[in-house]
Design an enzyme around this catalytic site. Structure first.
Site, PDB file in Angstrom:
ATOM      1  N   CYS A 279     -23.656   3.301 -17.228  1.00  0.00           N
ATOM      2  CA  CYS A 279     -24.118   4.535 -18.035  1.00  0.00           C
ATOM      3  C   CYS A 279     -24.788   3.875 -19.369  1.00  0.00           C
ATOM      4  CB  CYS A 279     -23.022   5.463 -18.545  1.00  0.00           C
ATOM      5  SG  CYS A 279     -23.777   6.686 -19.641  1.00  0.00           S
TER       6      CYS A 279
ATOM      7  N   CYS B  75     -24.322   6.508 -22.275  1.00  0.00           N
ATOM      8  CA  CYS B  75     -23.089   6.964 -23.084  1.00  0.00           C
ATOM      9  C   CYS B  75     -21.907   6.192 -22.188  1.00  0.00           C
ATOM     10  CB  CYS B  75     -22.668   8.152 -23.331  1.00  0.00           C
ATOM     11  SG  CYS B  75     -22.896   9.325 -21.580  1.00  0.00           S
ATOM     12  N   SER B  76     -21.016   6.852 -21.612  1.00  0.00           N
ATOM     13  CA  SER B  76     -19.683   6.226 -20.914  1.00  0.00           C
ATOM     14  C   SER B  76     -19.659   6.899 -19.474  1.00  0.00           C
ATOM     15  CB  SER B  76     -18.671   5.754 -21.607  1.00  0.00           C
ATOM     16  OG  SER B  76     -18.318   7.326 -22.292  1.00  0.00           O
ATOM     17  N   CYS B  77     -20.327   7.517 -18.982  1.00  0.00           N
ATOM     18  CA  CYS B  77     -20.150   8.208 -17.875  1.00  0.00           C
ATOM     19  C   CYS B  77     -19.612   7.352 -16.633  1.00  0.00           C
ATOM     20  CB  CYS B  77     -21.529   8.979 -17.042  1.00  0.00           C
ATOM     21  SG  CYS B  77     -22.478  10.245 -18.361  1.00  0.00           S
TER      22      CYS B  77
END
Lengths: 208, 151
Positions: free
Chosen positions: A98, A101-103
Site C-alpha cells: 500500500c 498508507c498501510s491498507c
C-alpha cells in the site's frame, strides 16, 4: 490537561455508555468486534490457503469472493473491506503493497508487520520489486513475471501462494503450518518442507 | 462502465497543489497509460468521505500498468496493478491519442526527496513543477468540478 491521559477508564466508560444510549453500538457489538480483532492473525489466512490447496471448490470461491470464502470458515468479516485474493501461478507472482498508507487484509492476516508500513518498503515494492524480494531470499525464475498490487482503495488483497513440492499427501491442517504472513504478502514463497533453512524468515525481519 | 481490456490514461492532475485533499490515486501513476483489468464494484468516493462530505458512489477499476516505464528501470514484463476510481481515468476518445508522451518530466520533478535516499513522498507530495498544463482534449471537464469524464 489531557483527559485521555488522566482518566482513560472513566472516559472509555463514558464513551461506551453514550454509544449504547444513542443506539450506535451495544456492549455486545463492541465485545464482538474486540474478539474478532483479537482473533485475526496470519493463521486465519494460512488456513484459507491450505484449504484452497486441497479443495478445488473452496479455491474457486476464494478467488471469486475472498470475503465469502473467509466467512464460510467462520472468520468474522463484518465491517471489513472486501477481500480480494491474488492467485500465484508458475508464470505470475503477486506482491502486495500500500504505497499511500498501510491498507492490509487485517481480518485474515491480523496486524501488518512493522516493515509493511515503512516508507522504504512502500517505495521499493513498486520501483524495484525484484531487488526487494531478493533481500528476503526470494528469487523467481526469469520467466515468472511480477505483478505488484498497490492497494489504494476499497479492497484488501492477499496472495494465494503456490503449493510447495513434496506436500502431495498432506492434509490441510498440516499444510497450514507451512504458510507465513510473508508468503501471503508475496515477499517470500512457501518453502518446501525441510528447506526452511534457506528461506527462514518466519519472523518477518528482512536481511539488512 | 469501462469494459475490461480498455486502454485508459490516469489524469495528470495534482489537486493537492490547489487545496486540501484526500486522494487514492498514487502520484507515480498520474498521466500514465494502463489497461482496465476489471470493474471491482462501486464505492462511495473516499475523496469526500475523508472530509465527511456527501459522497457520490463511483465505479472502481483494477488497472494494469507496465512496471519498467514507471521508473525507467525494472524487468520487462513486470506489472503494477492498482485500484483507480473512474473520474481519474480518461478514455482514448478523450484525447489519449493526441496526448504528449507521459514521460514529459523527470521523476525528480514529481516527488520530494524526503531523506535524500530516493524515497518518493507520499500522496500528499507537492513537488509539482509550476506552469504545468493538463493535457487532453480542450474543454475537458475538471475533476475538481465533479463532472464525470465518462457517461
Amino acid at each position: 490537561m489531557n483527559l485521555l491521559a488522566l482518566e482513560p477508564e472513566r472516559l472509555l466508560g463514558a464513551v461506551r455508555a453514550l454509544l449504547a444510549a444513542k443506539g450506535i453500538a451495544s456492549p455486545a457489538e463492541i465485545a464482538e468486534r474486540i474478539a474478532a480483532t483479537d482473533a485475526a492473525s496470519p493463521a486465519q489466512g494460512a488456513r484459507m490457503v491450505a484449504i484452497a490447496w486441497t479443495d478445488p471448490e473452496f479455491r474457486a470461491l476464494m478467488l471469486a469472493d475472498g470475503t465469502r470464502a473467509a466467512e464460510s470458515l467462520a472468520i468474522p468479516m463484518r465491517g471489513a473491506p472486501p477481500l480480494g485474493v491474488l492467485e500465484n501461478t508458475p508464470d505470475l507472482h503477486h506482491l502486495v503493497v500500500c504505497t499511500l498508507c498501510s491498507c492490509y487484509p487485517r481480518a485474515v492476516l491480523g496486524y501488518p508487520p512493522f516493515w509493511y508500513k515503512s516508507a522504504a518498503y512502500r517505495a521499493r515494492a513498486v520501483r524495484d520489486p525484484r531487488g526487494l524480494i531478493a533481500e528476503w531470499g526470494t528469487t523467481l525464475p526469469p520467466a515468472t513475471k511480477i505483478r505488484v498490487v498497490d492497494s489504494t482503495a476499497d479492497y484488501r488483497w492477499m496472495v494465494l501462494p503456490l503449493r510447495p513440492a513434496g506436500t502431495e499427501n498432506w492434509p490441510a491442517d498440516r499444510l497450514a503450518t507451512l504458510v507465513r504472513e510473508t508468503d501471503m504478502i508475496g515477499v517470500t514463497l512457501v518453502a518446501t518442507p525441510g528447506d526452511h533453512a534457506l528461506n527462514s524468515f518466519a519472523s518477518p525481519r528482512p536481511q539488512a | 462502465m469501462i469494459p475490461p481490456g480498455t486502454t485508459v490514461r490516469v489524469r495528470d492532475d495534482w489537486p493537492e497543489t490547489r487545496e486540501k485533499v484526500h486522494i487514492r490515486t498514487p502520484h507515480y501513476l498520474r498521466g500514465r497509460t494502463g489497461r482496465v483489468l476489471r470493474h471491482l464494484g462501486n464505492f462511495p468516493n473516499p475523496e469526500d468521505l475523508a472530509f465527511a462530505r456527501p459522497a457520490r458512489t463511483l465505479p472502481l477499476y483494477h488497472v494494469l500498468f507496465d512496471q519498467p516505464p514507471l521508473w525507467e528501470e525494472g524487468s520487462p514484463g513486470d506489472e503494477v496493478l492498482v485500484e483507480i476510481y473512474e473520474p481519474w481515468l480518461m478514455l482514448e476518445r478523450d484525447g489519449i491519442a493526441d496526448a504528449p508522451p507521459s514521460r514529459s518530466r523527470s521523476l525528480s520533478d514529481r516527488v520530494i526527496q524526503t531523506s535524500g535516499a530516493g524515497v518518493p513522498a507520499n500522496s500528499f507530495a507537492v513537488g509539482v513543477p509550476s506552469g504545468q498544463v493538463r493535457w487532453g482534449a480542450p474543454g475537458f471537464p475538471d475533476p475538481a468540478s465533479g463532472h464525470h469524464a465518462l457517461p
